[in-house]
Design a protein around this motif. Sequence first.
Motif, short mmCIF file in Angstrom:
data_model
loop_
_atom_site.label_atom_id
_atom_site.label_comp_id
_atom_site.label_asym_id
_atom_site.label_seq_id
_atom_site.Cartn_x
_atom_site.Cartn_y
_atom_site.Cartn_z
N LEU A 1 -25.69 -41.41 -36.08
CA LEU A 1 -26.29 -40.33 -36.84
C LEU A 1 -27.57 -39.87 -36.16
O LEU A 1 -28.16 -40.60 -35.36
N TYR A 2 -27.93 -38.65 -36.45
CA TYR A 2 -29.13 -38.04 -35.91
C TYR A 2 -30.01 -37.61 -37.05
O TYR A 2 -29.54 -37.12 -38.08
N ARG A 3 -31.31 -37.76 -36.88
CA ARG A 3 -32.29 -37.34 -37.88
C ARG A 3 -33.38 -36.54 -37.17
O ARG A 3 -33.81 -36.90 -36.07
N GLN A 4 -33.81 -35.47 -37.83
CA GLN A 4 -34.96 -34.70 -37.34
C GLN A 4 -36.00 -34.72 -38.45
O GLN A 4 -35.72 -34.35 -39.59
N TYR A 5 -37.16 -35.19 -38.11
CA TYR A 5 -38.27 -35.28 -39.05
C TYR A 5 -39.42 -34.41 -38.57
O TYR A 5 -39.59 -34.18 -37.37
N ARG A 6 -40.24 -33.96 -39.52
CA ARG A 6 -41.52 -33.33 -39.20
C ARG A 6 -42.58 -34.15 -39.93
O ARG A 6 -42.49 -34.36 -41.14
N VAL A 7 -43.55 -34.64 -39.17
CA VAL A 7 -44.60 -35.50 -39.71
C VAL A 7 -45.93 -34.74 -39.64
O VAL A 7 -46.32 -34.25 -38.59
N VAL A 8 -46.58 -34.66 -40.79
CA VAL A 8 -47.87 -33.97 -40.88
C VAL A 8 -48.87 -34.92 -41.52
O VAL A 8 -48.63 -35.43 -42.62
N ASP A 9 -49.98 -35.16 -40.82
CA ASP A 9 -51.03 -36.04 -41.33
C ASP A 9 -50.49 -37.40 -41.77
O ASP A 9 -50.87 -37.92 -42.82
N GLY A 10 -49.57 -37.96 -40.98
CA GLY A 10 -49.05 -39.29 -41.25
C GLY A 10 -47.98 -39.39 -42.32
O GLY A 10 -47.52 -40.47 -42.65
N LYS A 11 -47.57 -38.25 -42.88
CA LYS A 11 -46.54 -38.23 -43.93
C LYS A 11 -45.35 -37.39 -43.46
O LYS A 11 -45.52 -36.39 -42.75
N ILE A 12 -44.16 -37.81 -43.87
CA ILE A 12 -42.96 -37.04 -43.53
C ILE A 12 -42.91 -35.83 -44.44
O ILE A 12 -42.87 -35.94 -45.66
N ALA A 13 -42.93 -34.65 -43.82
CA ALA A 13 -42.98 -33.39 -44.56
C ALA A 13 -41.61 -32.71 -44.62
O ALA A 13 -41.39 -31.86 -45.49
N GLU A 14 -40.72 -33.09 -43.71
CA GLU A 14 -39.43 -32.40 -43.65
C GLU A 14 -38.40 -33.29 -42.97
O GLU A 14 -38.73 -34.06 -42.07
N HIS A 15 -37.14 -33.17 -43.43
CA HIS A 15 -36.04 -33.95 -42.86
C HIS A 15 -34.74 -33.16 -42.90
O HIS A 15 -34.47 -32.45 -43.84
N ARG A 16 -33.98 -33.32 -41.83
CA ARG A 16 -32.58 -32.88 -41.82
C ARG A 16 -31.82 -33.89 -41.00
O ARG A 16 -32.39 -34.50 -40.09
N GLY A 17 -30.56 -34.09 -41.34
CA GLY A 17 -29.79 -35.12 -40.64
C GLY A 17 -28.34 -34.74 -40.45
O GLY A 17 -27.81 -33.89 -41.16
#
Length: 141
Positions: A104-120
């Motif tokens: 599986l593949y995951r794409q995350y966006r991390v802002v200020d140490g927190k996960i702000a967005e995910h798609r997989g």
Amino acid sequence: MVITIEQKNIETITAFIEAFWNQSDMESTERFLSTDYQEHSYQSKEGLKQFAGKILEAFPDKQYTVEEIVAQGEKVIVRMVVKGTHKGVFFGTSPTGNSIDVTLYRQYRVVDGKIAEHRGWIDMMTMWRQIQGKTFPNAVT
């Protein structure tokens, strides 16, 4: 030694995968996900938790292993595999006792140490084939 934002973001994602997916700590979402978190694969934070619960029920011995992780700025891309034994109902399919080994593949966006967005994305064709213990005609694998 200076730690880059990319290294910090990789550490955040690695810790989240371990806590949420491997340790099944559903409440870890409160620590790791931002208040304005956007979920593109499971509709919402609750949808993510519900899906993880279904995976845990169907594959109680599941283990996620990160094979590759790359970060650029806020974005973190992960390629991992999930292995487990089909011991519970999975989307209406009774337990078969078959093992899965799925990429599986995951794409995350991390802002200020927190996960702000995910798609997989997950290789569901391979997963279903492994669960059912057979190949599908004309399937590309």
